[in-house]
Design a protein around this motif. Structure first.
Motif, PDB file in Angstrom:
ATOM      1  N   GLY A  60     -12.147  11.766 -16.288  1.00  0.00           N
ATOM      2  CA  GLY A  60     -12.071  13.137 -15.820  1.00  0.00           C
ATOM      3  C   GLY A  60     -10.782  13.827 -16.226  1.00  0.00           C
ATOM      4  N   SER A  61     -10.293  14.699 -15.354  1.00  0.00           N
ATOM      5  CA  SER A  61      -9.166  15.561 -15.687  1.00  0.00           C
ATOM      6  C   SER A  61      -7.816  14.998 -15.264  1.00  0.00           C
ATOM      7  CB  SER A  61      -9.357  16.930 -15.019  1.00  0.00           C
ATOM      8  OG  SER A  61      -9.393  16.783 -13.600  1.00  0.00           O
ATOM      9  N   ALA A  62      -7.782  13.787 -14.708  1.00  0.00           N
ATOM     10  CA  ALA A  62      -6.529  13.212 -14.234  1.00  0.00           C
ATOM     11  C   ALA A  62      -6.312  11.828 -14.814  1.00  0.00           C
ATOM     12  CB  ALA A  62      -6.523  13.133 -12.701  1.00  0.00           C
ATOM     13  N   TRP A  63      -5.050  11.443 -14.902  1.00  0.00           N
ATOM     14  CA  TRP A  63      -4.701  10.036 -15.136  1.00  0.00           C
ATOM     15  C   TRP A  63      -4.740   9.374 -13.766  1.00  0.00           C
ATOM     16  CZ3 TRP A  63      -0.175   6.589 -14.934  1.00  0.00           C
ATOM     17  CH2 TRP A  63      -0.301   5.494 -15.797  1.00  0.00           C
ATOM     18  N   THR A  64      -3.763   9.641 -12.940  1.00  0.00           N
ATOM     19  CA  THR A  64      -3.889   9.347 -11.515  1.00  0.00           C
ATOM     20  C   THR A  64      -2.987  10.298 -10.745  1.00  0.00           C
ATOM     21  OG1 THR A  64      -3.590   7.740  -9.719  1.00  0.00           O
ATOM     22  CG2 THR A  64      -2.171   7.476 -11.643  1.00  0.00           C
ATOM     23  N   ALA A  65      -3.512  10.833  -9.664  1.00  0.00           N
ATOM     24  CA  ALA A  65      -2.753  11.753  -8.816  1.00  0.00           C
ATOM     25  C   ALA A  65      -1.855  11.016  -7.837  1.00  0.00           C
ATOM     26  CB  ALA A  65      -3.708  12.666  -8.054  1.00  0.00           C
ATOM     27  N   GLY A  66      -1.717   9.694  -8.012  1.00  0.00           N
ATOM     28  CA  GLY A  66      -0.855   8.915  -7.128  1.00  0.00           C
ATOM     29  C   GLY A  66      -1.652   8.220  -6.043  1.00  0.00           C
ATOM     30  N   MET A  67      -1.020   7.975  -4.923  1.00  0.00           N
ATOM     31  CA  MET A  67      -1.673   7.252  -3.838  1.00  0.00           C
ATOM     32  C   MET A  67      -2.628   8.158  -3.068  1.00  0.00           C
ATOM     33  SD  MET A  67      -0.751   4.299  -4.260  1.00  0.00           S
ATOM     34  CE  MET A  67       0.496   3.067  -4.520  1.00  0.00           C
ATOM     35  N   ASP A  68      -3.763   7.596  -2.702  1.00  0.00           N
ATOM     36  CA  ASP A  68      -4.724   8.302  -1.870  1.00  0.00           C
ATOM     37  C   ASP A  68      -4.119   8.443  -0.467  1.00  0.00           C
ATOM     38  OD1 ASP A  68      -6.936   8.619   0.067  1.00  0.00           O
ATOM     39  OD2 ASP A  68      -8.229   8.385  -1.688  1.00  0.00           O
ATOM     40  N   LEU A  69      -3.810   9.665  -0.066  1.00  0.00           N
ATOM     41  CA  LEU A  69      -3.093   9.864   1.193  1.00  0.00           C
ATOM     42  C   LEU A  69      -3.894   9.385   2.403  1.00  0.00           C
ATOM     43  CD1 LEU A  69      -1.359  13.329   0.729  1.00  0.00           C
ATOM     44  CD2 LEU A  69      -0.642  11.056  -0.008  1.00  0.00           C
ATOM     45  N   LYS A  70      -5.199   9.517   2.333  1.00  0.00           N
ATOM     46  CA  LYS A  70      -6.038   9.098   3.459  1.00  0.00           C
ATOM     47  C   LYS A  70      -6.223   7.587   3.458  1.00  0.00           C
ATOM     48  CE  LYS A  70     -10.654   9.847   5.469  1.00  0.00           C
ATOM     49  NZ  LYS A  70     -11.293   8.539   5.180  1.00  0.00           N
ATOM     50  N   GLU A  71      -6.684   7.024   2.338  1.00  0.00           N
ATOM     51  CA  GLU A  71      -7.045   5.602   2.315  1.00  0.00           C
ATOM     52  C   GLU A  71      -5.837   4.683   2.200  1.00  0.00           C
ATOM     53  OE1 GLU A  71     -10.338   4.456  -0.173  1.00  0.00           O
ATOM     54  OE2 GLU A  71     -11.188   6.468  -0.107  1.00  0.00           O
ATOM     55  N   TYR A  72      -4.832   5.093   1.425  1.00  0.00           N
ATOM     56  CA  TYR A  72      -3.678   4.212   1.225  1.00  0.00           C
ATOM     57  C   TYR A  72      -2.688   4.316   2.379  1.00  0.00           C
ATOM     58  CZ  TYR A  72       0.307   1.878  -0.931  1.00  0.00           C
ATOM     59  OH  TYR A  72       1.358   1.025  -1.203  1.00  0.00           O
ATOM     60  N   PHE A  73      -2.489   5.536   2.912  1.00  0.00           N
ATOM     61  CA  PHE A  73      -1.502   5.715   3.977  1.00  0.00           C
ATOM     62  C   PHE A  73      -2.135   5.712   5.367  1.00  0.00           C
ATOM     63  CE2 PHE A  73       0.786   7.424   0.289  1.00  0.00           C
ATOM     64  CZ  PHE A  73       1.996   6.746   0.424  1.00  0.00           C
ATOM     65  N   ARG A  74      -2.907   6.752   5.686  1.00  0.00           N
ATOM     66  CA  ARG A  74      -3.372   6.910   7.066  1.00  0.00           C
ATOM     67  C   ARG A  74      -4.221   5.723   7.528  1.00  0.00           C
ATOM     68  NH1 ARG A  74      -6.151  12.433   8.863  1.00  0.00           N
ATOM     69  NH2 ARG A  74      -3.964  13.063   8.955  1.00  0.00           N
ATOM     70  N   GLU A  75      -5.173   5.297   6.705  1.00  0.00           N
ATOM     71  CA  GLU A  75      -6.089   4.251   7.158  1.00  0.00           C
ATOM     72  C   GLU A  75      -5.427   2.885   7.219  1.00  0.00           C
ATOM     73  OE1 GLU A  75      -9.669   4.467   4.850  1.00  0.00           O
ATOM     74  OE2 GLU A  75     -10.189   6.472   5.610  1.00  0.00           O
ATOM     75  N   THR A  76      -4.473   2.595   6.332  1.00  0.00           N
ATOM     76  CA  THR A  76      -3.798   1.291   6.394  1.00  0.00           C
ATOM     77  C   THR A  76      -2.776   1.248   7.512  1.00  0.00           C
ATOM     78  OG1 THR A  76      -2.127   1.964   4.768  1.00  0.00           O
ATOM     79  CG2 THR A  76      -4.103   0.896   3.923  1.00  0.00           C
ATOM     80  N   GLU A  77      -2.183   2.399   7.843  1.00  0.00           N
ATOM     81  CA  GLU A  77      -1.163   2.425   8.895  1.00  0.00           C
ATOM     82  C   GLU A  77      -1.753   2.190  10.277  1.00  0.00           C
ATOM     83  OE1 GLU A  77       0.723   6.158   8.192  1.00  0.00           O
ATOM     84  OE2 GLU A  77       1.790   5.436   6.398  1.00  0.00           O
ATOM     85  N   VAL A  78      -3.069   2.302  10.406  1.00  0.00           N
ATOM     86  CA  VAL A  78      -3.725   1.978  11.680  1.00  0.00           C
ATOM     87  C   VAL A  78      -3.441   0.529  12.067  1.00  0.00           C
ATOM     88  CG1 VAL A  78      -5.971   1.678  12.798  1.00  0.00           C
ATOM     89  CG2 VAL A  78      -5.521   3.722  11.439  1.00  0.00           C
ATOM     90  N   ASP A  79      -3.307  -0.343  11.066  1.00  0.00           N
ATOM     91  CA  ASP A  79      -3.023  -1.764  11.313  1.00  0.00           C
ATOM     92  C   ASP A  79      -1.532  -2.054  11.400  1.00  0.00           C
ATOM     93  OD1 ASP A  79      -5.697  -2.475  11.372  1.00  0.00           O
ATOM     94  OD2 ASP A  79      -5.792  -2.743   9.201  1.00  0.00           O
ATOM     95  N   GLY A  80      -0.716  -1.021  11.504  1.00  0.00           N
ATOM     96  CA  GLY A  80       0.716  -1.212  11.660  1.00  0.00           C
ATOM     97  C   GLY A  80       1.370  -1.764  10.406  1.00  0.00           C
ATOM     98  N   LEU A  81       2.459  -2.480  10.615  1.00  0.00           N
ATOM     99  CA  LEU A  81       3.222  -3.010   9.490  1.00  0.00           C
ATOM    100  C   LEU A  81       2.377  -3.958   8.648  1.00  0.00           C
ATOM    101  CD1 LEU A  81       5.989  -3.080   8.101  1.00  0.00           C
ATOM    102  CD2 LEU A  81       6.591  -5.004   9.593  1.00  0.00           C
ATOM    103  N   LYS A  82       1.493  -4.713   9.275  1.00  0.00           N
ATOM    104  CA  LYS A  82       0.622  -5.634   8.543  1.00  0.00           C
ATOM    105  C   LYS A  82      -0.205  -4.885   7.513  1.00  0.00           C
ATOM    106  CE  LYS A  82      -3.439  -8.567   9.260  1.00  0.00           C
ATOM    107  NZ  LYS A  82      -4.380  -9.115  10.261  1.00  0.00           N
TER     108      LYS A  82
END
Length: 276
Positions: A60-82
């Protein structure tokens, strides 16, 4: 042969593995799933006999826009530091693997490259981009520092003042500016990008693969060493390379000295031929 995953795809043709971020609807943002599948793809391709060069690009039109803010940050942070540490290991892990990959690697940046995308960008040995591409450290715009090694990448590749401006302002730059600043080797129109990358990949395929691996590792290692330590490292690295492929080195010297069939400064020796 093609092997398509949900978030990663690749195919191999004429010695070149074309590995792709494959979330075009998300501008190829890196999710935990994508990071795991990238590691699997790198595993699958690294020692294949029909792969001599790996190109990392995006659908498509991107190489990569970086980290997925929802899946990489918000959803993983539900499990805390682990959860955070697990996500970090998976992303940083494949970038680290790519930095020391067995085969030469090329980033073909066809579009957006933001934030966490600087990790795999730096991990690739060479980088070419489209004039139309956009590069940016956007983290400051949503309240964090450029993590995941992105700040280190900026300092490694850019002059100090440009690195500081790039990280603090969060303003995107285009491909031509990225080339001028040193983020990539070259920038050219998108329509010409794949042909240029293919040309470079074919030139790499003509080189001795043992020497290529030793060379790419040496360039990364010696930058952090004082001169005397670097000199010693390079002597040992050359000896190790000779151990793995002494006949290749001798064949190149034979073609130059005995046959006078090629000039080292103008191209590679013919790998397909051996002394009789």
């Amino acid at each position: 042969m093609a092997n398509d995953h949900d978030t990663v795809a690749y195919d191999v043709k004429d010695g070149i593995a074309w590995l792709r971020f494959n979330r075009p609807d998300k501008r190829n943002a890196m999710s935990p799933t994508l990071n795991r599948e990238m590691m699997e793809a790198l595993d699958a391709l690294e020692f294949r006999d029909d792969v001599g060069v790996l190109v990392l690009t995006g659908e498509g039109s991107a190489w990569t826009a970086g980290m997925d803010l929802k899946e990489y940050f918000r959803e993983t942070e539900v499990d805390g530091l682990k959860g955070t540490r697990k996500a970090q290991r998976e992303s940083y892990g494949w970038w680290r693997r790519l930095r020391w990959y067995q085969k030469p690697t090329i980033a073909m940046v066809n579009g957006w490259c933001f934030g966490g995308g600087y990790g795999p960008l730096f991990a690739c040995d060479l980088a070419f981009c489209a004039d139309e591409a956009k590069f940016g450290l956007s983290e400051i715009n949503w309240g964090i520092l450029p993590g995941g090694g992105a700040t280190k990448v900026a300092v490694e590749l850019l002059p100090f003042r440009k690195a500081m401006y790039h990280a603090m302002l969060g303003e995107p730059i285009d491909g031509r500016t990225a080339a001028e600043w040193g983020l990539v080797n070259e920038s050219l129109p998108l329509a010409a990008l794949k042909d240029r990358v293919t040309e470079v990949a074919r030139a790499l395929l003509a080189k001795n693969p043992v020497a290529l691996k030793a060379t790419k590792d040496a360039v990364r290692r010696v930058g952090l060493m004082p001169y005397d330590e670097a000199e010693d490292y390079l002597v040992r690295a050359q000896e190790a390379a000779n151990f793995y492929d002494n006949e290749g080195r001798k064949e190149g010297i034979r073609q130059f000295i005995d046959e006078k069939s090629y000039k080292p400064g103008l191209g590679a020796y013919d790998k397909s031929r051996q002394a009789s």
